[in-house]
Design a protein around this motif. Structure first.
Motif, PDB file in Angstrom:
ATOM      1  N   GLY A 179       0.600  -1.152  -0.116  1.00 47.74           N
ATOM      2  CA  GLY A 179      -0.003   0.097  -0.185  1.00 47.74           C
ATOM      3  C   GLY A 179       0.817   1.201   0.106  1.00 47.74           C
ATOM      4  N   PHE A 180       0.117   2.465  -0.311  1.00 47.69           N
ATOM      5  CA  PHE A 180       0.693   3.689  -0.230  1.00 47.69           C
ATOM      6  C   PHE A 180       1.163   4.006   1.240  1.00 47.69           C
ATOM      7  CE2 PHE A 180      -1.322   4.023  -4.299  1.00 47.69           C
ATOM      8  CZ  PHE A 180      -0.737   5.038  -4.911  1.00 47.69           C
ATOM      9  N   TYR A 181       2.160   5.052   1.377  1.00 46.24           N
ATOM     10  CA  TYR A 181       2.615   5.152   2.713  1.00 46.24           C
ATOM     11  C   TYR A 181       1.573   5.697   3.574  1.00 46.24           C
ATOM     12  CZ  TYR A 181       5.470   7.682   6.422  1.00 46.24           C
ATOM     13  OH  TYR A 181       5.903   7.858   7.508  1.00 46.24           O
ATOM     14  N   TYR A 182       0.797   6.388   3.014  1.00 44.97           N
ATOM     15  CA  TYR A 182      -0.401   6.861   4.086  1.00 44.97           C
ATOM     16  C   TYR A 182      -1.608   6.575   3.337  1.00 44.97           C
ATOM     17  CZ  TYR A 182      -2.355  10.516   7.120  1.00 44.97           C
ATOM     18  OH  TYR A 182      -3.242  10.916   8.099  1.00 44.97           O
ATOM     19  N   GLN A 183      -2.734   5.975   3.968  1.00 39.79           N
ATOM     20  CA  GLN A 183      -3.909   5.406   3.490  1.00 39.79           C
ATOM     21  C   GLN A 183      -4.925   5.387   4.397  1.00 39.79           C
ATOM     22  OE1 GLN A 183      -3.565   1.034   3.213  1.00 39.79           O
ATOM     23  NE2 GLN A 183      -5.618   0.783   1.994  1.00 39.79           N
ATOM     24  N   LEU A 184      -6.019   6.096   3.535  1.00 42.01           N
ATOM     25  CA  LEU A 184      -7.579   6.262   3.991  1.00 42.01           C
ATOM     26  C   LEU A 184      -7.897   4.765   4.256  1.00 42.01           C
ATOM     27  CD1 LEU A 184      -9.345   8.072   5.850  1.00 42.01           C
ATOM     28  CD2 LEU A 184     -10.605   8.412   3.602  1.00 42.01           C
ATOM     29  N   VAL A 185      -8.354   4.030   5.142  1.00 36.46           N
ATOM     30  CA  VAL A 185      -8.986   2.789   5.267  1.00 36.46           C
ATOM     31  C   VAL A 185     -10.653   3.103   5.227  1.00 36.46           C
ATOM     32  CG1 VAL A 185      -9.126   0.378   6.221  1.00 36.46           C
ATOM     33  CG2 VAL A 185      -6.955   1.745   5.931  1.00 36.46           C
ATOM     34  N   VAL A 186     -11.231   2.703   4.375  1.00 31.80           N
ATOM     35  CA  VAL A 186     -12.777   2.591   4.354  1.00 31.80           C
ATOM     36  C   VAL A 186     -13.114   1.331   4.554  1.00 31.80           C
ATOM     37  CG1 VAL A 186     -14.849   3.457   3.311  1.00 31.80           C
ATOM     38  CG2 VAL A 186     -12.852   4.707   2.621  1.00 31.80           C
ATOM     39  N   PRO A 187     -13.912   1.282   6.042  1.00 34.55           N
ATOM     40  CA  PRO A 187     -14.616  -0.036   6.174  1.00 34.55           C
ATOM     41  C   PRO A 187     -15.709  -0.538   5.273  1.00 34.55           C
ATOM     42  CG  PRO A 187     -14.250   1.395   8.082  1.00 34.55           C
ATOM     43  CD  PRO A 187     -13.974   2.139   7.127  1.00 34.55           C
ATOM     44  N   ASP A 188     -15.819  -1.835   5.143  1.00 34.93           N
ATOM     45  CA  ASP A 188     -16.972  -2.199   4.110  1.00 34.93           C
ATOM     46  C   ASP A 188     -18.411  -1.875   4.681  1.00 34.93           C
ATOM     47  OD1 ASP A 188     -15.257  -3.496   2.414  1.00 34.93           O
ATOM     48  OD2 ASP A 188     -15.447  -5.272   3.580  1.00 34.93           O
ATOM     49  N   ASP A 189     -18.470  -1.670   5.917  1.00 38.35           N
ATOM     50  CA  ASP A 189     -19.827  -1.382   6.630  1.00 38.35           C
ATOM     51  C   ASP A 189     -19.651   0.332   6.691  1.00 38.35           C
ATOM     52  OD1 ASP A 189     -21.916  -0.501   8.369  1.00 38.35           O
ATOM     53  OD2 ASP A 189     -21.298  -2.016   9.842  1.00 38.35           O
ATOM     54  N   GLU A 190     -20.570   0.791   5.946  1.00 38.50           N
ATOM     55  CA  GLU A 190     -20.719   2.256   5.861  1.00 38.50           C
ATOM     56  C   GLU A 190     -20.926   3.113   7.085  1.00 38.50           C
ATOM     57  OE1 GLU A 190     -23.140   3.312   2.420  1.00 38.50           O
ATOM     58  OE2 GLU A 190     -21.771   2.263   0.939  1.00 38.50           O
ATOM     59  N   GLU A 191     -21.339   2.216   7.973  1.00 42.46           N
ATOM     60  CA  GLU A 191     -21.728   2.884   9.465  1.00 42.46           C
ATOM     61  C   GLU A 191     -20.408   3.133   9.972  1.00 42.46           C
ATOM     62  OE1 GLU A 191     -24.799   3.794  10.545  1.00 42.46           O
ATOM     63  OE2 GLU A 191     -25.427   3.434   8.485  1.00 42.46           O
ATOM     64  N   LEU A 192     -19.295   2.307   9.777  1.00 42.64           N
ATOM     65  CA  LEU A 192     -17.956   2.694  10.411  1.00 42.64           C
ATOM     66  C   LEU A 192     -17.265   3.727   9.961  1.00 42.64           C
ATOM     67  CD1 LEU A 192     -17.161  -1.185  10.865  1.00 42.64           C
ATOM     68  CD2 LEU A 192     -18.242   0.356  12.568  1.00 42.64           C
ATOM     69  N   LYS A 193     -16.432   4.300  10.883  1.00 45.55           N
ATOM     70  CA  LYS A 193     -15.946   5.547  10.203  1.00 45.55           C
ATOM     71  C   LYS A 193     -14.527   5.063   9.542  1.00 45.55           C
ATOM     72  CE  LYS A 193     -14.076   8.392  13.370  1.00 45.55           C
ATOM     73  NZ  LYS A 193     -13.949   9.318  14.567  1.00 45.55           N
ATOM     74  N   PRO A 194     -14.194   5.837   8.640  1.00 43.47           N
ATOM     75  CA  PRO A 194     -12.967   5.495   7.918  1.00 43.47           C
ATOM     76  C   PRO A 194     -11.708   6.020   8.847  1.00 43.47           C
ATOM     77  CG  PRO A 194     -14.362   6.607   6.381  1.00 43.47           C
ATOM     78  CD  PRO A 194     -14.734   6.659   7.659  1.00 43.47           C
ATOM     79  N   TYR A 195     -10.459   5.487   8.608  1.00 45.40           N
ATOM     80  CA  TYR A 195      -9.351   5.712   9.590  1.00 45.40           C
ATOM     81  C   TYR A 195      -8.031   5.919   8.678  1.00 45.40           C
ATOM     82  CZ  TYR A 195      -8.756   1.047   9.739  1.00 45.40           C
ATOM     83  OH  TYR A 195      -8.485  -0.548   9.326  1.00 45.40           O
ATOM     84  N   TRP A 196      -7.398   6.686   9.216  1.00 43.22           N
ATOM     85  CA  TRP A 196      -5.834   6.691   8.508  1.00 43.22           C
ATOM     86  C   TRP A 196      -5.012   5.798   9.280  1.00 43.22           C
ATOM     87  CZ3 TRP A 196      -5.425   9.660   4.352  1.00 43.22           C
ATOM     88  CH2 TRP A 196      -6.092  10.628   4.138  1.00 43.22           C
ATOM     89  N   GLN A 197      -4.101   5.121   8.250  1.00 45.80           N
ATOM     90  CA  GLN A 197      -3.028   4.141   8.703  1.00 45.80           C
ATOM     91  C   GLN A 197      -1.821   4.465   7.827  1.00 45.80           C
ATOM     92  OE1 GLN A 197      -4.467   0.164   8.339  1.00 45.80           O
ATOM     93  NE2 GLN A 197      -3.420   0.107   6.122  1.00 45.80           N
ATOM     94  N   LEU A 198      -0.633   4.178   8.276  1.00 52.90           N
ATOM     95  CA  LEU A 198       0.563   4.163   7.810  1.00 52.90           C
ATOM     96  C   LEU A 198       1.222   2.797   7.306  1.00 52.90           C
ATOM     97  CD1 LEU A 198       2.873   6.531  10.230  1.00 52.90           C
ATOM     98  CD2 LEU A 198       1.678   7.208   7.914  1.00 52.90           C
ATOM     99  N   ASN A 199       1.652   2.650   5.931  1.00 54.66           N
ATOM    100  CA  ASN A 199       2.082   1.480   5.576  1.00 54.66           C
ATOM    101  C   ASN A 199       3.618   1.748   5.206  1.00 54.66           C
ATOM    102  OD1 ASN A 199      -0.532   0.111   5.385  1.00 54.66           O
ATOM    103  ND2 ASN A 199      -0.798   1.510   3.616  1.00 54.66           N
ATOM    104  N   ARG A 200       4.524   1.775   6.326  1.00 55.55           N
ATOM    105  CA  ARG A 200       5.914   2.270   6.129  1.00 55.55           C
ATOM    106  C   ARG A 200       6.658   1.352   5.460  1.00 55.55           C
ATOM    107  NH1 ARG A 200       8.256   3.034  11.130  1.00 55.55           N
ATOM    108  NH2 ARG A 200       9.327   4.661  10.606  1.00 55.55           N
ATOM    109  N   MET A 201       6.464  -0.094   5.674  1.00 60.79           N
ATOM    110  CA  MET A 201       7.343  -1.002   5.065  1.00 60.79           C
ATOM    111  C   MET A 201       6.765  -1.634   3.610  1.00 60.79           C
ATOM    112  SD  MET A 201       9.605  -1.424   7.293  1.00 60.79           S
ATOM    113  CE  MET A 201       9.854  -1.033   8.922  1.00 60.79           C
TER     114      MET A 201
END
Length: 201
Positions: free
Chosen positions: A163-185
């Motif tokens: 993945g990209f270094y910085y990624q917005l993760v969007v859950p399949d369940d639209e009720e759940l809030k997206p969150y940022w994660q780092l993919n450093r490696m």
């Protein structure tokens, strides 16, 4: 750019020495090669049709001129970095923007919390706007730090395995809030952004 070149080749277009060998495996004085397929100052590898020529493996590889002429190697590497790699990074950033707008449309007061600042080598990256990616507003434009967008772009030059270094993760369940994660490696457990950040300018 200078940090990236140092990381890729330590400013070597050719292997040292002049006692050229006749064997196919002889590399003295030949263009600097690195695994898996990189050549020269910018370690040109798999390119696109505008930067390379089609080889029998079905992939676009650097022209011979880019192997034997350091100026051409830089020119092709720069075009690849500022063309395809920057383009794919901006496309990903714009996709994040759409996902955030979708969330805020239904949840205007429930903020998606950005990731904290990250020191990669001697360079600090933060969730901020970037002069390299106009039209995308991630808040303040820092005078001291670089944007996570820039870190995404740097990692893209080496490939975005995991993945990209910085990624917005969007859950399949639209009720759940997206969150940022780092993919450093990357897939080889190497932090390319940190390696570039450790290089001198």
């Amino acid at each position: 750019m200078t940090r990236l070149i140092r990381q890729e080749s330590q400013y070597r277009q050719f292997n040292p020495g002049t006692k050229y060998g006749s064997a196919w495996t002889s590399s003295v004085g030949c263009p600097n090669w690195g695994t898996p397929h990189g050549w020269g100052l910018m370690q040109l590898d798999v390119l696109n049709s505008s930067c390379g020529e089609l080889h029998r493996d079905g992939k676009y590889r650097p022209f011979a001129e880019a192997l034997w002429n350091w100026k051409e190697n830089l020119k092709v590497g720069y075009a690849f970095l500022t063309g395809e790699k920057k383009g794919m990074t901006k496309s990903e950033i714009l996709a994040y923007e759409k996902d955030m707008k979708r969330w805020y449309k239904d949840n205007p007061t429930d903020s998606i919390v950005s990731y904290s600042n990250q020191l990669e080598g001697r360079v600090t990256f933060m969730h901020a706007s970037s002069t390299n990616f106009s039209g995308v507003n991630w808040g303040i434009l820092s005078q001291s730090f670089y944007s996570f967008m820039d870190a995404m772009w740097v990692k893209s030059y080496n490939g975005n395995s995991r993945g990209f270094y910085y990624q917005l993760v969007v859950p399949d369940d639209e009720e759940l809030k997206p969150y940022w994660q780092l993919n450093r490696m990357n897939s080889k457990n190497h932090n390319y952004v940190e390696a570039v950040g450790n290089q001198n300018e």
